[in-house]
Motif scaffolding. Structure first.
Motif: not given
Length: 212
Positions: A82-106
């Motif tokens: 369902k679209p709601e599930t897909v969006i929630q999964k993407y937002l969860e992964r986006f948060t993880i990827e953003q944290t990795n970027k902040e930790s490694k790059s900055y």
């Protein structure tokens, strides 16, 4: 891992349905948008179900949130998704990827920098402590980006607690016949005492006199 079932495609994606190719503009013309509220935020979604991307069957959702400028193409290999599930999964992964970027790059949290593991543990602890502190400050500072808070905090700490090299350079300047007076943070008067030549400069901000 269920998060891996969802992928964000690039803007030039091409999917197929019943032997016909579809791009973003084609999906806008073929399907009707639906609206969903997810975690208090409104999303507009254009669905294209049971299509083929990269020889894989799945559902494609063009998603646009309140804070998004463009639509995001999210592809899920789960045909029952369902679209709601897909969006929630993407937002969860986006948060993880953003944290990795902040930790490694900055914050350069990557690899070992010391010979002793205890020293590396201590270094990681301090860097992650800084990461959490910046995340704590962000909502209190008009939701500035992680990098903006880090840069401004670094400048503030340099101003409040200048490193030893600043004072050493100050001693070198003191040996020169130069008088640096800072009446205000954005003003400086420089007096070079090597001749009697005088120049008056009219600027847009203040009248400055440079004696050279």
């Amino acid at each position: 891992n269920s998060i891996k079932l969802t992928t964000r495609l690039n803007k030039n994606f091409v999917v197929s349905l019943s032997g016909k190719e579809f791009r973003e503009i084609d999906i806008f013309n073929k399907t009707n948008p639906i609206k969903r509220i997810i975690k208090g935020k409104s999303y507009v979604i254009y669905p294209l179900k049971r299509c083929i991307w990269n020889k894989v069957a799945g559902n494609l959702f063009l998603v646009k949130g309140e804070e998004y400028k463009d639509f995001m193409p999210l592809f899920s290999i789960s045909l029952k998704s369902k679209p709601e599930t897909v969006i929630q999964k993407y937002l969860e992964r986006f948060t993880i990827e953003q944290t990795n970027k902040e930790s490694k790059s900055y914050l350069n949290i990557e690899g070992s920098y010391f010979r002793k593991k205890e020293s590396n543990y201590g270094d990681f602890f301090m860097r992650f402590l800084m990461h959490n502190f910046i995340q704590y400050l962000r909502p209190k500072l008009d939701n500035m980006s992680f990098k903006e808070v880090l840069d401004n905090l670094s400048l503030y700490l340099l101003w409040k607690y200048p490193p030893k090299c600043v004072f050493e350079f100050e001693k070198l300047l003191a040996n020169l016949d130069i008088n640096l007076n800072f009446d205000e943070p954005d003003q400086s008067n420089i007096d070079f005492k090597y001749s009697d030549w005088s120049y008056e400069v009219n600027g847009n901000f203040n009248l400055a006199e440079c004696c050279v």
